[in-house]
Structure formats: structure tokens, C-alpha cells
Write an enzyme that holds these catalytic residues in place. Sequence first.
Site, short mmCIF file in Angstrom:
data_model
loop_
_atom_site.label_atom_id
_atom_site.label_comp_id
_atom_site.label_asym_id
_atom_site.label_seq_id
_atom_site.Cartn_x
_atom_site.Cartn_y
_atom_site.Cartn_z
N LYS A 25 0.84 -1.30 -0.04
CA LYS A 25 -0.24 -0.13 -0.04
C LYS A 25 0.99 1.04 -0.06
O LYS A 25 0.81 2.07 -0.81
CB LYS A 25 -0.90 0.09 1.40
CG LYS A 25 -1.49 1.32 1.61
CD LYS A 25 -2.50 1.32 2.70
CE LYS A 25 -1.80 1.57 3.89
NZ LYS A 25 -1.43 3.12 4.15
N ASN A 26 1.77 1.23 0.92
CA ASN A 26 2.69 2.65 1.31
C ASN A 26 3.72 2.88 0.04
O ASN A 26 4.37 3.76 -0.10
CB ASN A 26 3.20 2.58 2.41
CG ASN A 26 2.18 2.78 3.59
OD1 ASN A 26 0.95 3.25 3.19
ND2 ASN A 26 2.15 2.66 4.83
N CYS A 120 -6.17 8.01 8.72
CA CYS A 120 -6.24 7.35 10.21
C CYS A 120 -6.21 8.39 11.31
O CYS A 120 -5.11 9.11 11.25
CB CYS A 120 -5.23 6.12 10.25
SG CYS A 120 -5.63 4.66 9.19
N ARG A 125 -0.70 14.54 13.43
CA ARG A 125 -0.25 14.24 11.95
C ARG A 125 -0.08 15.74 11.39
O ARG A 125 -1.12 16.05 10.20
CB ARG A 125 -1.30 13.36 11.07
CG ARG A 125 -1.44 12.02 11.66
CD ARG A 125 -2.06 11.01 10.89
NE ARG A 125 -0.89 10.48 10.18
CZ ARG A 125 -1.34 9.36 9.34
NH1 ARG A 125 -2.52 8.92 9.17
NH2 ARG A 125 -0.21 8.95 8.36
N ASP A 308 3.30 0.70 12.41
CA ASP A 308 1.98 0.06 11.78
C ASP A 308 1.63 -1.58 12.38
O ASP A 308 0.73 -1.76 12.31
CB ASP A 308 2.25 -0.07 10.47
CG ASP A 308 2.16 1.35 9.88
OD1 ASP A 308 1.72 2.37 10.57
OD2 ASP A 308 2.78 1.57 8.70
N ARG A 401 -9.06 -0.39 3.52
CA ARG A 401 -8.21 0.73 3.06
C ARG A 401 -6.74 0.05 2.86
O ARG A 401 -6.21 0.56 1.85
CB ARG A 401 -8.03 1.97 4.15
CG ARG A 401 -9.57 2.57 4.18
CD ARG A 401 -9.20 3.73 5.40
NE ARG A 401 -8.03 4.55 4.80
CZ ARG A 401 -7.55 5.36 5.18
NH1 ARG A 401 -8.26 5.90 6.71
NH2 ARG A 401 -6.48 6.00 4.82
N1 EPU Z 1 5.27 14.65 11.29
C1 EPU Z 1 5.34 15.92 11.73
N2 EPU Z 1 5.51 16.83 10.65
C2 EPU Z 1 5.10 16.57 9.34
C3 EPU Z 1 4.87 15.34 9.00
C4 EPU Z 1 4.94 14.22 9.96
O1 EPU Z 1 5.79 16.24 12.74
O2 EPU Z 1 5.17 17.51 8.67
C5 EPU Z 1 5.31 13.74 12.43
C6 EPU Z 1 3.95 12.95 12.65
O3 EPU Z 1 3.15 13.32 13.28
C7 EPU Z 1 4.82 11.56 13.31
C8 EPU Z 1 6.10 11.42 12.51
O4 EPU Z 1 6.46 12.74 12.06
O5 EPU Z 1 4.92 11.52 14.72
C9 EPU Z 1 6.28 10.34 11.56
O6 EPU Z 1 4.93 10.44 10.70
P1 EPU Z 1 5.26 10.18 9.16
O7 EPU Z 1 5.14 11.58 8.29
O8 EPU Z 1 6.69 9.41 8.71
O9 EPU Z 1 3.92 9.36 8.76
P2 EPU Z 1 3.36 9.24 7.30
O10 EPU Z 1 4.43 9.60 6.26
O11 EPU Z 1 2.31 10.33 7.41
C10 EPU Z 1 3.64 6.96 6.71
C11 EPU Z 1 2.91 5.70 6.65
C12 EPU Z 1 2.05 5.39 7.77
C13 EPU Z 1 3.22 5.14 8.87
C14 EPU Z 1 4.14 6.14 8.89
C15 EPU Z 1 5.41 5.95 9.88
C16 EPU Z 1 2.04 6.08 3.93
C17 EPU Z 1 0.95 6.56 3.47
N3 EPU Z 1 1.76 6.03 5.56
O12 EPU Z 1 2.85 8.00 7.24
O13 EPU Z 1 1.46 4.28 7.48
O14 EPU Z 1 2.56 4.69 9.92
O15 EPU Z 1 4.79 6.42 7.59
O16 EPU Z 1 6.10 4.77 9.29
O17 EPU Z 1 3.25 5.87 3.65
C18 EPU Z 1 -0.60 2.67 7.72
O18 EPU Z 1 -0.30 2.24 6.63
O19 EPU Z 1 -1.43 2.33 8.39
C19 EPU Z 1 0.08 4.13 8.09
C20 EPU Z 1 -0.42 5.06 9.00
#
Ligand code: EPU
Length: 421
Positions: A25-26, A120, A125, A308, A401
Site C-alpha cells: 500500500k505505502n 487514520c 499528523r 504500523d 483501506r
Molecule cells: N510529522 C510532523 N510533521 C510533518 C509530518 C510528520 O511532525 O509534517 C510527524 C508525525 O506526526 C509523526 C512522525 O512525524 O509523529 C512520523 O510521521 P510520518 O510523516 O513519517 O508518517 P506518514 O508519512 O504520514 C507513513 C505511512 C504510515 C506509517 C508512517 C510511519 C504512508 C501513506 N503512510 O505515514 O502508514 O505509519 O509513515 O512509518 O506511507 C498505515 O499504513 O497504516 C500508516 C499509517
Amino acid sequence: MAKFLVNGFGGKRCLSGTLPVRGAKNSVLKAQAASILFKKELRLNNAPLIEDVFRMNNLLEDLGVKIDRIAKRSFKFIPPREFKTALDYEISKSFRSSIVLTGPILAREGVVSFPHPGGCVIGQRPIDVFLDAFKKMGAVVKRGKRVYVIEAKKMKPAEIFLKTPSVTATETLMMTAVLVKGKTVLYNCACEPEIEALAGFLNKAGADIRGAGTHTVSVHGGELLSSGVFDTPPDRIEAGSFAIISALCGKDLKITQCEPRQIRAVLESLRATGVAVEEGRNYILLNARAAFRPITLKTREYPGFPTDLQAPFSIILTQAKGRSLIFETVFEGRLNYLSDIQRMGAEIILCDPHRATIDGPTLLRGREMESPDLRAGLAFLTAGMVAKGDSVIHNVYNIDRGYENIEERLNAVGADIKRVN
Ligand code: EPU
């Protein structure tokens, strides 16, 4: 709204056979978004047939991309000459990955507007890492009541330090930089395998990205890519989810079409609980005949234990003899699901938003629950299979999802899960 009726095994190990893992997915979601970087066409193979993939296709179609399904799991994307620059409000609000379209649209068209992405509910976020980077690349960010509007007549390359090593920010900025003339360097990047897969595919299509998979990524950009093919790699989180289900409910269940080396932290944690794990190049076989041992589970960025899989793994800890500790370091809202597991009979103390103890083993009893997010939903399904009696899981959409036809695939190896619409 669909729900699952789960007939629990009451602790017996009943799943056997072969359980193949689908495309990630990711990974696939970012490859879909990459269609914005192309002039001619992009082909995408081995796509998992999950709700987030369909949502991303809807969003891209609304922006002007023509999408043809050329086989069951293959899509062809033909970009328009000019993209619409406003992301659809409702669709963008419905899933987090909508954010990855913003940078590529901005770099290609000079402007983009979009709402704060949804998805989610697992913490605050924020998107500050994205916005700060766009500003460094010469964009002006305005925040209206409903949407952000970002403009940049001409984006410039930059040296950008990500204050948090965000996965989607790393991917978005890498893709953005492909269209920005000159050399952009990103520091403190996330290192998840999906980032390396995305860079490898873009490089094959003509991009010049170096260092993906490490904390420093540099991109020489400036040209649209012509055409490309993306073969979606196996989903490491699905492989880990199945490994956890197998540890709890499996007898000779073989998980295939996966890359075990990408979930070493999970397999090592399973071994620490006492599970015997056999790893092949592309399969995993588990044997968990003895009692589970308690462990401390601390989530970390890759290659650490993935956030995750924290919720699904907690179900193993309810069956371990003694006290385990969960320390969720990535998201501040990702332990909320534990109150439902507690109501199934688990002995859990939520110490603070990041830490919980679990004392086991306890008998879980089936009950009615509502899936709050994708991975907690999978944890509930797992708990339902382990429990004595029947469980009802509402809001199955959250599981759909990210897991393709999960009930059919688990039923094929011996589960008893009914989808009721
Ligand atoms: N964060 C910030 N500022 C930002 C972006 C992120 O403070 O601008 C913080 C977040 O709040 C969090 C940390 O950075 O505390 C890490 O978040 P990250 O941005 O890495 O998460 P993401 O990119 O939104 C992806 C996956 C998630 C997975 C996370 C961590 C996708 C679409 N989603 O999310 O997947 O949990 O990385 O590995 O790639 C899932 O598949 O169920 C899922 C939630």
C-alpha cells in the site's frame, strides 16, 4: 456500513496452508502520485486492490489523469497536458496520502490548493515539514479557512533539513525536486524501503536521485519524465500482520511472496516472545507451540519496529506470561484502541499516550467493536480470531483501506469471518 462477524478459535491454532502477500500500500500510493511527473504514461503492476488505491485513482482522475485498468492488478496512467491545481476537498480529506500530490502539482503547474489531509486518526499528523520545505524552494504558503494555497512561479533547488524524518514528506520532496531545475539535497530523511523503491523506479524512468534509503537524499532535477513502469513490491506491513496472526492462530501456515529481510525487527520481536521463525528469501514459516514470553516493544523509524504493527503485536502480548511494555514513539494517538482490547478481558494499564503495560496471559472474550483505524482494525480482527466466542467488528472500511479482501484470504487458510453489508 459493512461489518465482520468473527468466530473465535478460543486459543486453538487452526490456520494452515499458504498465505500470499499483496503489493505494498505505502509503495503503490506514491507511484500513483508519481504519474504527475510524467509526460507520456506510467504503468503500474501488482497493485493491491484496496480502498486507498481506489481513492488515489479517484483523486488523480479528478486532476485530469486518464487511468485505464489493463489487467486485474495493472493500471495505465496518462497525464493531461495541464493538471487541475485544486485537489478535490472530500477525497483529499479521506486519506493521508493525498498530501504527496501537492509537491509534484506545485512543481509542475506553479500552484496547488488542498485541504489538510485526513486518514487514520492516530495522532496530530501535522504537515509543517512539507510546508517549510516548499517555502525553502521559493513557494508562498497561504492558509485559508478550508484549504492551503501554495504558489511558486519558479521553484528553486534548496538544501532542506527535515525536522522530523517523515516518510511521506521525504517521498513528496523527492518527487517535487525531480521537476525543479538544479540540485536539491534533503537531510534527515526517512529510510523506509518504500522510499528506495520509489527512487529506484523514478531513476529507471530517467530521474537522478541519489541516497534514497539513507538519511541524505540528493536530486538533480528539471525535466518531466517520459514514461515508466512500476512493479509494486510486497507489502512488508501485511507480511508482518500475517506473521503475527500466524504466531497466534497458525499451524503450518506459510506466508509467501514477501521479503522477510524488510521486517527483521518484527521477526526478532517474535523470536523474543519464544516463537520459532524460519525465514526464506521470500517466505516466512512460524512455529509458536510453546507459551509466549513478555517483551518490551518500542516502535521506531525503519529499520526499527514499525508503528504500523504495534497494535496487531499487542494481541500476542495479551497471551504472553508476565508483564510486557509497549512504547509507541512515532504517533501520540496510537494506543487508544487498547481500551477495546481491555474490554475483551486483557489486563492493560495505559501509563500515558505513549506507553502501556500488558499483563498476561488472559482469555480474550469476543465482543462488538468499531475499527478506529486500519492497523487497530487488523488488531481487532486478530483478537477476534484468538478470542473465545463471536466478535463483531464495525467500520470494516478502515480495514479495506489497506488489506485486500482480508476475510476471503484468511478464510481460505481456515478462518471463520463473515462480511455482512
Ligand atoms: N510529522 C510532523 N510533521 C510533518 C509530518 C510528520 O511532525 O509534517 C510527524 C508525525 O506526526 C509523526 C512522525 O512525524 O509523529 C512520523 O510521521 P510520518 O510523516 O513519517 O508518517 P506518514 O508519512 O504520514 C507513513 C505511512 C504510515 C506509517 C508512517 C510511519 C504512508 C501513506 N503512510 O505515514 O502508514 O505509519 O509513515 O512509518 O506511507 C498505515 O499504513 O497504516 C500508516 C499509517
